[in-house]
Write a protein that holds these residues in place. Sequence first.
Motif, PDB file in Angstrom:
ATOM      1  N   ARG A   1     -17.746   9.207  -2.418  1.00  0.00           N
ATOM      2  CA  ARG A   1     -16.632  10.051  -2.860  1.00  0.00           C
ATOM      3  C   ARG A   1     -15.835   9.603  -4.033  1.00  0.00           C
ATOM      4  O   ARG A   1     -15.503  10.291  -4.654  1.00  0.00           O
ATOM      5  CB  ARG A   1     -15.624   9.701  -1.185  1.00  0.00           C
ATOM      6  CG  ARG A   1     -14.436  10.344  -1.566  1.00  0.00           C
ATOM      7  CD  ARG A   1     -13.590  10.424  -0.169  1.00  0.00           C
ATOM      8  NE  ARG A   1     -14.384  10.978   0.999  1.00  0.00           N
ATOM      9  CZ  ARG A   1     -14.097  10.912   1.970  1.00  0.00           C
ATOM     10  NH1 ARG A   1     -12.734  10.688   2.250  1.00  0.00           N
ATOM     11  NH2 ARG A   1     -14.748  11.628   3.185  1.00  0.00           N
ATOM     12  N   HIS A   2     -16.242   8.340  -4.376  1.00  0.00           N
ATOM     13  CA  HIS A   2     -15.443   7.717  -5.394  1.00  0.00           C
ATOM     14  C   HIS A   2     -16.236   7.308  -6.472  1.00  0.00           C
ATOM     15  O   HIS A   2     -15.734   6.581  -7.484  1.00  0.00           O
ATOM     16  CB  HIS A   2     -14.559   6.769  -5.049  1.00  0.00           C
ATOM     17  CG  HIS A   2     -13.509   7.346  -3.998  1.00  0.00           C
ATOM     18  ND1 HIS A   2     -12.474   8.063  -4.312  1.00  0.00           N
ATOM     19  CD2 HIS A   2     -13.183   6.610  -2.776  1.00  0.00           C
ATOM     20  CE1 HIS A   2     -11.715   8.314  -3.359  1.00  0.00           C
ATOM     21  NE2 HIS A   2     -12.115   7.362  -2.294  1.00  0.00           N
TER      22      HIS A   2
ATOM     23  N   HIS B   1      -5.633  10.052  -8.388  1.00  0.00           N
ATOM     24  CA  HIS B   1      -5.300   8.692  -7.614  1.00  0.00           C
ATOM     25  C   HIS B   1      -4.059   7.935  -7.928  1.00  0.00           C
ATOM     26  O   HIS B   1      -3.294   7.438  -7.111  1.00  0.00           O
ATOM     27  CB  HIS B   1      -6.410   7.679  -7.746  1.00  0.00           C
ATOM     28  CG  HIS B   1      -7.836   8.095  -6.978  1.00  0.00           C
ATOM     29  ND1 HIS B   1      -7.950   8.412  -5.752  1.00  0.00           N
ATOM     30  CD2 HIS B   1      -8.778   8.703  -7.683  1.00  0.00           C
ATOM     31  CE1 HIS B   1      -9.275   9.011  -5.413  1.00  0.00           C
ATOM     32  NE2 HIS B   1      -9.632   8.982  -6.835  1.00  0.00           N
TER      33      HIS B   1
ATOM     34  N   ARG C   1      -1.659   4.701  -0.798  1.00  0.00           N
ATOM     35  CA  ARG C   1      -2.803   3.960  -1.173  1.00  0.00           C
ATOM     36  C   ARG C   1      -3.578   3.162  -0.060  1.00  0.00           C
ATOM     37  O   ARG C   1      -3.755   1.996  -0.353  1.00  0.00           O
ATOM     38  CB  ARG C   1      -2.200   3.200  -2.231  1.00  0.00           C
ATOM     39  CG  ARG C   1      -1.463   3.632  -3.276  1.00  0.00           C
ATOM     40  CD  ARG C   1      -2.283   4.062  -4.758  1.00  0.00           C
ATOM     41  NE  ARG C   1      -1.548   5.070  -5.502  1.00  0.00           N
ATOM     42  CZ  ARG C   1      -0.846   4.744  -6.203  1.00  0.00           C
ATOM     43  NH1 ARG C   1      -0.433   3.294  -6.435  1.00  0.00           N
ATOM     44  NH2 ARG C   1      -0.214   5.403  -7.098  1.00  0.00           N
TER      45      ARG C   1
ATOM     46  N   GLU D   1      -6.292   3.720   1.482  1.00  0.00           N
ATOM     47  CA  GLU D   1      -7.596   3.521   1.289  1.00  0.00           C
ATOM     48  C   GLU D   1      -7.922   2.394   0.511  1.00  0.00           C
ATOM     49  O   GLU D   1      -7.511   2.126  -0.831  1.00  0.00           O
ATOM     50  CB  GLU D   1      -8.349   4.850   0.820  1.00  0.00           C
ATOM     51  CG  GLU D   1      -8.152   6.078   1.848  1.00  0.00           C
ATOM     52  CD  GLU D   1      -8.987   7.107   1.274  1.00  0.00           C
ATOM     53  OE1 GLU D   1     -10.337   7.243   1.220  1.00  0.00           O
ATOM     54  OE2 GLU D   1      -8.419   8.234   0.959  1.00  0.00           O
TER      55      GLU D   1
ATOM     56  N   GLU E   1     -10.855   1.448  -1.323  1.00  0.00           N
ATOM     57  CA  GLU E   1     -11.797   1.832  -2.394  1.00  0.00           C
ATOM     58  C   GLU E   1     -10.923   2.392  -3.539  1.00  0.00           C
ATOM     59  O   GLU E   1     -10.856   1.999  -4.738  1.00  0.00           O
ATOM     60  CB  GLU E   1     -12.791   2.792  -2.279  1.00  0.00           C
ATOM     61  CG  GLU E   1     -13.792   2.870  -3.262  1.00  0.00           C
ATOM     62  CD  GLU E   1     -15.149   3.501  -3.112  1.00  0.00           C
ATOM     63  OE1 GLU E   1     -15.946   3.453  -3.884  1.00  0.00           O
ATOM     64  OE2 GLU E   1     -15.322   3.929  -2.029  1.00  0.00           O
TER      65      GLU E   1
ATOM     66  N   ARG F   1      -7.713   1.936  -4.021  1.00  0.00           N
ATOM     67  CA  ARG F   1      -6.963   0.856  -4.380  1.00  0.00           C
ATOM     68  C   ARG F   1      -7.608  -0.303  -5.135  1.00  0.00           C
ATOM     69  O   ARG F   1      -7.052  -0.615  -6.190  1.00  0.00           O
ATOM     70  CB  ARG F   1      -6.193   0.150  -3.230  1.00  0.00           C
ATOM     71  CG  ARG F   1      -5.101  -0.918  -3.448  1.00  0.00           C
ATOM     72  CD  ARG F   1      -4.359  -1.291  -2.157  1.00  0.00           C
ATOM     73  NE  ARG F   1      -5.454  -2.078  -1.131  1.00  0.00           N
ATOM     74  CZ  ARG F   1      -5.791  -1.374   0.038  1.00  0.00           C
ATOM     75  NH1 ARG F   1      -5.199  -0.247   0.422  1.00  0.00           N
ATOM     76  NH2 ARG F   1      -6.644  -2.134   0.543  1.00  0.00           N
TER      77      ARG F   1
END
Length: 637
Positions: A182-183, A230, A236, A238, A240, A242
């Motif tokens: 996802r990131h 983000h 915040r 999640e 990852e 963060r």
Amino acid sequence: MTSAARGRPGRSPRDVPPSRLRRAVGVRLGTLPLATAARGAVVLAVPLLVGMLTGAVVPSVVAAIGALWGVSQDGADPYRLRVRRLGLMGLAAALGLLAGELALRDGQQTAVTVCLVVAALVAGSVSLRGAVASVAGMHLLLGVTIGGGIPMPGPWWQAPLALLAGVGLVVVLSAAPWLWRRHDIERAAVLAVYRASSEALSAAGTPAAEAARRRLTAALDHAQQAMRRHASRGDRAEPEPRELLRAFHAAVRLGEVTSALVWEARPLPPATTHVPLAMAERLLPDTRKTPATDSGASSVPSGAAEEADRSGHSAPPAPSDRSDRSDRSDRSDRSDRSAEEGAVLDVPAGSPGLRALTELSAKTDRAGMPEVALHPPLRPWQGRGAHVRYAVLLAACVLVAQLCALLLHGPRGYWLPMTVAFVYKPDFGPVFRRALHRCAGTVVGVAAIGAVTLLTTDTYALIGAVAAFGALMAVGVRHHYALATLGLTAIVFVLVDRLGDHRALYGARILDTALAAAIVLVAHFALWPDSAAGRACAQTEAALSAAYRYRDLAPTAAPSQRHALRRAAYQQLAQARRAATHAHDEPGRPGRRLPDWEAAIGTAEQLCDAVSARTLAAAPATSVHAASRHPAPTPLP
């Protein structure tokens, strides 16, 4: 102020220039967008195969046209931004296709011509308002061109839905990796900042320092764009995102420290240049392999994709994992020599820049990196006159192209207005270069598809050729507009043949492309020769204002505000540099000299470096005042 004036030493042995072959090619194998190329092949072949198996030839070809346009807008940005761009492009193209189709069904070529002119006015009025609006406006006009030039059997709603289905297929395949990584795009963008910072520190005290610092700016710009969503969200929870935000905010501060150390103009030992990489390892410990093959996620584009219908020229890509390991190995090999070399490096142990780097590195071992509220810089407003003039000129070029098409070809003369829509995009780069690349790509594309049809006329073989050209186009969209045009030209010939138009149009399409390019160039340089120069002047003035704002407010600003001012200044300076390069690439009036924007931009960049150094007590205040006394560029008459 030159490097010599600042007392920088000559080139260091560590600064080995890239090979001539790499400079000529401009693309490393490890940075080729292999996943994007694979998507381009799949999304173009699948609709044609489905149409052949089901007998729905026309809807399948229209879906392939939608997929073709979707491939031209597939990119390396975060998935949500990618989906938004593709979705708006698809809706605009479908609306244009519907309008052109209804005008063609009216039975009067006058209705088609009026529809084209109105679409060109609308497209031109929105195109200068932003990258997404520009893409949507261009594809609105392209949709009208295809709808008004190719008869679509079946109900009126069938073709627009088929087009949306083709774009939707691109959206699904392009955004599918979000489900399992996802990131990763954001992670790659942030890691690229730390690599670029390490390279800039390695280049400190050498003639390559300025270019390395600009690459760091490009990496920070790209990371800020990737992390924008983000950073703006309040949730915040999640872990990852963060973690990525913490690493990004540290990277923003690292940019200031790196600029200060580069301003000191002293070579640094390998132990110091390795600090950004060590920080990245601590801040992002779960460093999975950078997705360099997924549409170039690890690269650092220089700006909105400048050409190839969204794209154009990218900044040098960030090193891949393999090249990063090679760089680390090279540094390790040099570490044995660094002890003796360090005795003559003349880097004071108490240098404020080094102290700031040490303090920042130490902060990465503690939780709670303070956040920086960053906002994208505002687009310089060129005035309503620029928007109106471009819209009117685009409409006039489309009208002339349509009239020429009716005289030369009668119905189905869509190639001329379609080429005008592709070429006349001054916000995508120099119009002259775009026209030249369009003509070159068309000639080679016609030759390529002509060679394929001489070898075989088998339907499956032609669909395989479409897949290959689709992959080639996906690579060209990222790297070179002529290469993208080559793939698009060959694909369109196959699609038109599938629609039942078996005329030998190879020579006619080359002449049409040359005629459309000539129409655009004559209109543009006869009636608006100063458009690129005006855009460069507006962006340079805005960038200089941002740099002076940073100079004036940084001494008393809070750290978060100071970083925001600094980022805005560097972003706008990078945009102004690109605009100045485009302006110099455009032919101008004979004997007319353009302002020296590059000198003013370079001076402003050095001013920002000096302000960063002064903030960290790494340079005397006199250096800042000396840099700020350079004159601004002369306004255009």
